[in-house]
Design a protein around this motif. Sequence first.
Motif, PDB file in Angstrom:
ATOM      1  N   ALA A 100       9.140  31.187  60.237  1.00  0.00           N
ATOM      2  CA  ALA A 100       7.703  31.232  59.935  1.00  0.00           C
ATOM      3  C   ALA A 100       7.360  32.469  59.099  1.00  0.00           C
ATOM      4  CB  ALA A 100       6.900  31.227  61.227  1.00  0.00           C
ATOM      5  N   SER A 101       7.997  33.601  59.384  1.00  0.00           N
ATOM      6  CA  SER A 101       7.740  34.822  58.626  1.00  0.00           C
ATOM      7  C   SER A 101       8.181  34.667  57.178  1.00  0.00           C
ATOM      8  CB  SER A 101       8.460  36.000  59.277  1.00  0.00           C
ATOM      9  OG  SER A 101       8.277  37.185  58.537  1.00  0.00           O
ATOM     10  N   ARG A 102       9.292  34.003  56.946  1.00  0.00           N
ATOM     11  CA  ARG A 102       9.744  33.773  55.572  1.00  0.00           C
ATOM     12  C   ARG A 102       8.764  32.890  54.810  1.00  0.00           C
ATOM     13  NH1 ARG A 102      16.115  32.468  56.961  1.00  0.00           N
ATOM     14  NH2 ARG A 102      16.737  34.614  57.430  1.00  0.00           N
ATOM     15  N   ASP A 103       8.256  31.861  55.460  1.00  0.00           N
ATOM     16  CA  ASP A 103       7.283  30.990  54.804  1.00  0.00           C
ATOM     17  C   ASP A 103       5.999  31.756  54.467  1.00  0.00           C
ATOM     18  OD1 ASP A 103       9.060  28.901  55.009  1.00  0.00           O
ATOM     19  OD2 ASP A 103       8.212  28.130  56.871  1.00  0.00           O
ATOM     20  N   ILE A 104       5.562  32.619  55.379  1.00  0.00           N
ATOM     21  CA  ILE A 104       4.367  33.419  55.123  1.00  0.00           C
ATOM     22  C   ILE A 104       4.603  34.362  53.940  1.00  0.00           C
ATOM     23  CG2 ILE A 104       2.856  35.200  56.078  1.00  0.00           C
ATOM     24  CD1 ILE A 104       3.358  33.949  58.844  1.00  0.00           C
ATOM     25  N   THR A 105       5.765  34.982  53.896  1.00  0.00           N
ATOM     26  CA  THR A 105       6.082  35.900  52.799  1.00  0.00           C
ATOM     27  C   THR A 105       6.079  35.184  51.457  1.00  0.00           C
ATOM     28  OG1 THR A 105       7.424  37.281  54.276  1.00  0.00           O
ATOM     29  CG2 THR A 105       7.796  37.516  51.915  1.00  0.00           C
ATOM     30  N   MET A 106       6.739  34.034  51.406  1.00  0.00           N
ATOM     31  CA  MET A 106       6.853  33.309  50.142  1.00  0.00           C
ATOM     32  C   MET A 106       5.490  32.847  49.638  1.00  0.00           C
ATOM     33  SD  MET A 106       9.089  29.874  49.369  1.00  0.00           S
ATOM     34  CE  MET A 106       8.157  28.960  50.615  1.00  0.00           C
ATOM     35  N   ASN A 107       4.653  32.294  50.508  1.00  0.00           N
ATOM     36  CA  ASN A 107       3.361  31.775  50.077  1.00  0.00           C
ATOM     37  C   ASN A 107       2.340  32.889  49.832  1.00  0.00           C
ATOM     38  OD1 ASN A 107       3.379  28.580  50.366  1.00  0.00           O
ATOM     39  ND2 ASN A 107       4.606  29.410  52.033  1.00  0.00           N
ATOM     40  N   SER A 108       2.471  34.006  50.532  1.00  0.00           N
ATOM     41  CA  SER A 108       1.594  35.137  50.248  1.00  0.00           C
ATOM     42  C   SER A 108       1.894  35.735  48.878  1.00  0.00           C
ATOM     43  CB  SER A 108       1.742  36.213  51.330  1.00  0.00           C
ATOM     44  OG  SER A 108       1.330  35.724  52.589  1.00  0.00           O
ATOM     45  N   LYS A 109       3.162  35.752  48.489  1.00  0.00           N
ATOM     46  CA  LYS A 109       3.510  36.219  47.144  1.00  0.00           C
ATOM     47  C   LYS A 109       2.892  35.324  46.076  1.00  0.00           C
ATOM     48  CE  LYS A 109       7.866  38.568  48.220  1.00  0.00           C
ATOM     49  NZ  LYS A 109       7.421  39.893  47.742  1.00  0.00           N
ATOM     50  N   LYS A 110       2.807  34.034  46.351  1.00  0.00           N
ATOM     51  CA  LYS A 110       2.172  33.134  45.390  1.00  0.00           C
ATOM     52  C   LYS A 110       0.697  33.481  45.217  1.00  0.00           C
ATOM     53  CE  LYS A 110       5.278  29.226  46.250  1.00  0.00           C
ATOM     54  NZ  LYS A 110       5.385  27.798  46.718  1.00  0.00           N
ATOM     55  N   VAL A 111       0.034  33.870  46.299  1.00  0.00           N
ATOM     56  CA  VAL A 111      -1.369  34.291  46.200  1.00  0.00           C
ATOM     57  C   VAL A 111      -1.481  35.548  45.340  1.00  0.00           C
ATOM     58  CG1 VAL A 111      -3.365  35.082  47.515  1.00  0.00           C
ATOM     59  CG2 VAL A 111      -1.931  33.257  48.426  1.00  0.00           C
ATOM     60  N   ILE A 112      -0.568  36.491  45.519  1.00  0.00           N
ATOM     61  CA  ILE A 112      -0.598  37.730  44.731  1.00  0.00           C
ATOM     62  C   ILE A 112      -0.371  37.428  43.251  1.00  0.00           C
ATOM     63  CG2 ILE A 112       0.566  39.931  44.369  1.00  0.00           C
ATOM     64  CD1 ILE A 112       1.132  39.993  47.377  1.00  0.00           C
ATOM     65  N   PHE A 113       0.577  36.537  42.955  1.00  0.00           N
ATOM     66  CA  PHE A 113       0.816  36.166  41.560  1.00  0.00           C
ATOM     67  C   PHE A 113      -0.412  35.507  40.950  1.00  0.00           C
ATOM     68  CE2 PHE A 113       5.545  35.636  42.800  1.00  0.00           C
ATOM     69  CZ  PHE A 113       5.708  37.009  42.740  1.00  0.00           C
ATOM     70  N   GLN A 114      -1.128  34.737  41.759  1.00  0.00           N
ATOM     71  CA  GLN A 114      -2.342  34.091  41.271  1.00  0.00           C
ATOM     72  C   GLN A 114      -3.402  35.129  40.910  1.00  0.00           C
ATOM     73  OE1 GLN A 114      -3.018  30.985  40.517  1.00  0.00           O
ATOM     74  NE2 GLN A 114      -5.191  31.283  40.134  1.00  0.00           N
ATOM     75  N   VAL A 115      -3.528  36.179  41.731  1.00  0.00           N
ATOM     76  CA  VAL A 115      -4.520  37.222  41.462  1.00  0.00           C
ATOM     77  C   VAL A 115      -4.190  37.958  40.168  1.00  0.00           C
ATOM     78  CG1 VAL A 115      -5.524  39.369  42.328  1.00  0.00           C
ATOM     79  CG2 VAL A 115      -5.110  37.465  43.891  1.00  0.00           C
ATOM     80  N   HIS A 116      -2.913  38.132  39.856  1.00  0.00           N
ATOM     81  CA  HIS A 116      -2.530  38.849  38.649  1.00  0.00           C
ATOM     82  C   HIS A 116      -2.834  38.063  37.376  1.00  0.00           C
ATOM     83  CE1 HIS A 116      -0.859  42.501  40.247  1.00  0.00           C
ATOM     84  NE2 HIS A 116      -0.071  41.843  41.077  1.00  0.00           N
ATOM     85  N   ARG A 117      -3.229  36.820  37.490  1.00  0.00           N
ATOM     86  CA  ARG A 117      -3.691  36.059  36.323  1.00  0.00           C
ATOM     87  C   ARG A 117      -5.142  36.373  35.984  1.00  0.00           C
ATOM     88  NH1 ARG A 117      -0.807  31.895  39.268  1.00  0.00           N
ATOM     89  NH2 ARG A 117       1.166  31.412  38.226  1.00  0.00           N
ATOM     90  N   LEU A 118      -5.711  37.289  36.723  1.00  0.00           N
ATOM     91  CA  LEU A 118      -7.119  37.635  36.557  1.00  0.00           C
ATOM     92  C   LEU A 118      -7.371  38.273  35.191  1.00  0.00           C
ATOM     93  CD1 LEU A 118      -9.835  37.831  38.234  1.00  0.00           C
ATOM     94  CD2 LEU A 118      -9.151  40.176  38.741  1.00  0.00           C
ATOM     95  N   SER A 119      -8.479  37.901  34.576  1.00  0.00           N
ATOM     96  CA  SER A 119      -8.955  38.523  33.342  1.00  0.00           C
ATOM     97  C   SER A 119     -10.477  38.514  33.364  1.00  0.00           C
ATOM     98  CB  SER A 119      -8.415  37.791  32.108  1.00  0.00           C
ATOM     99  OG  SER A 119      -9.002  36.509  31.988  1.00  0.00           O
ATOM    100  N   LYS A 120     -11.075  39.161  32.381  1.00  0.00           N
ATOM    101  CA  LYS A 120     -12.535  39.232  32.363  1.00  0.00           C
ATOM    102  C   LYS A 120     -13.189  37.904  32.009  1.00  0.00           C
ATOM    103  CE  LYS A 120     -12.467  41.078  27.645  1.00  0.00           C
ATOM    104  NZ  LYS A 120     -12.848  42.225  26.789  1.00  0.00           N
ATOM    105  N   HIS A 121     -12.385  36.945  31.547  1.00  0.00           N
ATOM    106  CA  HIS A 121     -12.929  35.643  31.165  1.00  0.00           C
ATOM    107  C   HIS A 121     -12.794  34.591  32.276  1.00  0.00           C
ATOM    108  CE1 HIS A 121     -13.342  37.200  27.118  1.00  0.00           C
ATOM    109  NE2 HIS A 121     -12.048  37.502  27.084  1.00  0.00           N
TER     110      HIS A 121
END
Length: 293
Positions: free
Chosen positions: A80-101
Amino acid sequence: MFNSSAIQKLSVMAAKPQRFRHSFNRTVAETTPLGAAAKKHRSLTTSAADSDPNPMKHAFSKYATYLNDLNDKRERVVKASRDITMNSKKVIFQVHRLSKHNKDEVLEKAEKDLAAVMDQYISRLVKELQGTDFWKLRRAYSPGVQEYVEAATLCNFCKTGALLNLDEINASLQTLSDPSVEPLQINALDYLLGLADLTGELMRLAIGRISDGELEYAQKICTFVREIYRELLLIAPKMEDSSDMKSKMDTMLQSVMKIENACFSVRVRGSEYIPFLGSEDTSFSWLGASNAE
């Protein structure tokens, strides 16, 4: 040529080992119990110990059952911890797509992904650990919890500009627990370790905002990361089992320095980079010299 007597002697000598081998095999077969020829694999069983009136065997059978159940639970918690780690990283990668537009769109998608992590994976961890001494398995689930804290605090900062505290995270976990048993609570050490990892993601976010021309937002991130580092610098020496925190403090200092250097360079020498930062103003000077017609 050989005579007949010599040939008979040779035949008798060749036949003697055969008779000895047959007699040895017959002796071993007679002395060996039936079914004991193949050595069986030893396994831990408790049924015989339960029927045994010996109190010591009965006590150790309970210990064996407890340890077997604990090991099985540890394996499920690690998964369960591995699944949480993997999917939480996906959330972080999604945030890094942030721009002012696309800020609102990206944050909305990140919050949905974070809610999915809570409903699908954190809930499974809570069900495994609620009502038990979950602190015994902290090493098994700590990496996943730290990654989730990092993702949740990053989303909250990008949305509100504030820090998501430990009480708010634990309050969200209570909705997943059975109210009749003790709920899973994230301890302060895992929260602070996740907060230390957050500074690295904020450093990457600040560099990205500088390249997109959002200098004020990058300076806001710089001030926020500097405050986190200053507060953790006072707490880390007093923390027990702080070997992980000590190593992360060095990385955190490097992140603070990178953000400060980037903001300083743009502030002092910003006139050189204004066209590359998305500014629409073309009346800029190069190396501090005014434009000439």
